[in-house]
Design an enzyme around this catalytic site. Sequence first.
Site, PDB file in Angstrom:
ATOM      1  N   ARG A  68      26.554  24.310 -12.221  1.00 33.68           N
ATOM      2  CA  ARG A  68      25.187  24.005 -12.672  1.00 33.68           C
ATOM      3  C   ARG A  68      25.149  24.308 -14.157  1.00 33.68           C
ATOM      4  O   ARG A  68      25.223  25.478 -14.560  1.00 33.68           O
ATOM      5  CB  ARG A  68      24.165  24.849 -11.901  1.00 33.68           C
ATOM      6  N   HIS A  84      21.214  15.317  -9.905  1.00 35.29           N
ATOM      7  CA  HIS A  84      21.116  16.417  -8.929  1.00 35.29           C
ATOM      8  C   HIS A  84      21.468  15.830  -7.556  1.00 35.29           C
ATOM      9  O   HIS A  84      20.628  15.743  -6.668  1.00 35.29           O
ATOM     10  CB  HIS A  84      19.713  17.019  -8.952  1.00 35.29           C
ATOM     11  N   GLN A  99      20.688  17.513  -4.095  1.00 31.88           N
ATOM     12  CA  GLN A  99      19.257  17.463  -3.782  1.00 31.88           C
ATOM     13  C   GLN A  99      18.876  16.109  -3.179  1.00 31.88           C
ATOM     14  O   GLN A  99      18.217  16.038  -2.137  1.00 31.88           O
ATOM     15  CB  GLN A  99      18.456  17.696  -5.085  1.00 31.88           C
ATOM     16  N   ASP A 129       8.447  16.373  -9.415  1.00 30.14           N
ATOM     17  CA  ASP A 129       9.365  17.455  -9.799  1.00 30.14           C
ATOM     18  C   ASP A 129       8.678  18.273 -10.891  1.00 30.14           C
ATOM     19  O   ASP A 129       7.679  17.859 -11.487  1.00 30.14           O
ATOM     20  CB  ASP A 129      10.695  16.845 -10.284  1.00 30.14           C
ATOM     21  N   CYS A 142      11.303  18.791  -4.932  1.00 32.40           N
ATOM     22  CA  CYS A 142      12.579  19.475  -4.722  1.00 32.40           C
ATOM     23  C   CYS A 142      12.445  20.995  -4.846  1.00 32.40           C
ATOM     24  O   CYS A 142      13.326  21.714  -4.395  1.00 32.40           O
ATOM     25  CB  CYS A 142      13.620  18.946  -5.688  1.00 32.40           C
ATOM     26  N   ARG A 155      19.033  21.276   2.216  1.00 32.41           N
ATOM     27  CA  ARG A 155      20.061  21.541   1.209  1.00 32.41           C
ATOM     28  C   ARG A 155      21.259  22.244   1.848  1.00 32.41           C
ATOM     29  O   ARG A 155      22.422  21.979   1.518  1.00 32.41           O
ATOM     30  CB  ARG A 155      19.489  22.413   0.074  1.00 32.41           C
TER      31      ARG A 155
HETATM   32  N1   CP Z   1      15.858  22.389  -5.877  1.00 32.84           N
HETATM   33  C1   CP Z   1      16.744  23.236  -6.425  1.00 32.84           C
HETATM   34  O1   CP Z   1      17.842  22.851  -6.814  1.00 32.84           O
HETATM   35  O2   CP Z   1      16.316  24.515  -6.472  1.00 32.84           O
HETATM   36  P1   CP Z   1      17.007  25.727  -7.265  1.00 32.84           P
HETATM   37  O3   CP Z   1      16.840  25.419  -8.718  1.00 32.84           O
HETATM   38  O4   CP Z   1      16.260  26.927  -6.825  1.00 32.84           O
HETATM   39  O5   CP Z   1      18.451  25.778  -6.881  1.00 32.84           O
HETATM   40  N1  NVA Z   2      14.217  18.966 -12.940  1.00 34.11           N
HETATM   41  C1  NVA Z   2      14.318  20.306 -12.454  1.00 34.11           C
HETATM   42  C2  NVA Z   2      14.977  20.347 -11.115  1.00 34.11           C
HETATM   43  C3  NVA Z   2      15.044  21.707 -10.497  1.00 34.11           C
HETATM   44  C4  NVA Z   2      15.761  21.718  -9.187  1.00 34.11           C
HETATM   45  C5  NVA Z   2      15.107  21.140 -13.451  1.00 34.11           C
HETATM   46  O1  NVA Z   2      16.043  20.629 -14.063  1.00 34.11           O
HETATM   47  O2  NVA Z   2      14.775  22.307 -13.611  1.00 34.11           O
END
Ligand code: CP
Ligand code: NVA
Length: 310
Positions: free
Chosen positions: A101, A128, A131, A226, A267, A295
Amino acid sequence: MVRNLLKVSDFSRAECEKVINKSIEIKKNPKKFVSSLEGETLLMLFEKPSLRTRISFETGMQQLGGHAIFYSIKDSPLGKKENISDTAKVASRFVDIIAARVYNRKDVWDLAEYADVPVINMLDDFAHPCQILGDFQTIKEKRNNLDNFKLSYFGDAYNNVTYDLMRMCALFGLKMDVACPQDSKYTPEKSVLEEVETLSKNTGAEIRIMNDTLTAAKDADVIYTDSWMSYGIPIEQEEDRKKAFLPFQVTSTVMKTAKSDAIFMNCLPAMREYEQTAEVIDGPQSVVFDQAENRLHIQKAIMLFLRDKY
Ligand code: CP
Ligand code: NVA
């Protein structure tokens, strides 16, 4: 050949369906898979925060008989102390899957280029995929199939989740309306629009970008939003972003404009009274916790697929 999952369109529609179906099978009968990745190790590199992704990957790997390592790269960014190719090659000697990530898409692409094991994108600034595969499992569970529905997205469209939703709707030949501010800071990047257009040509998908919330909501089966404040967005931008996105907030009026059996998705993490009102996210059409749960199952299915176990 080693396969990676960097964005959802790295998989074909048939592969997405295969993974979603496996995930549904795992969810029904998790005990059957307790040794599926016995003795295997997942390395999770995190530069951004996470609740769901970290917990679900770690738990999922353990439930498959394997082991997950959480490694924070927040204070020691990739490519600083040693180049990313060395990191990828060294990690490949120890572990069976690398997941990352990161803030910058190039970092996860570089990991994938140099690793000898599958690389999974756990969220960057471009995609993502875990997700969105989990979300389509949730939609399948609610609708029984993944054909002929309309998904409408509201809010920040210069956004990882939006991009993979667009790619997925394009792969599946669906209708998707994206309602967002006109400013290019909040609309999808050109390369994403081009990819989605190419995919849609083959599948007949209709993906539209617009700034009219109620037109987007009309006839929608799935209403999706989102965060207005994605990870890493400086706090100084919060007021401007709130002002820009407020017309795209998912309210009960938006939900009433959609089909009567429409579901609401986010999400998560979510902020009540930001991207949606509390009555929407806590209301009867909201499926956000089923979405979060999936997930776990989908990532188990993704890891098994990338390790060639079905
Ligand atoms: N939706 C999602 O990826 O959540 P986190 O950022 O908590 O991992
Ligand atoms: N768009 C959001 C998604 C979180 C799961 C971010 O990047 O923080």
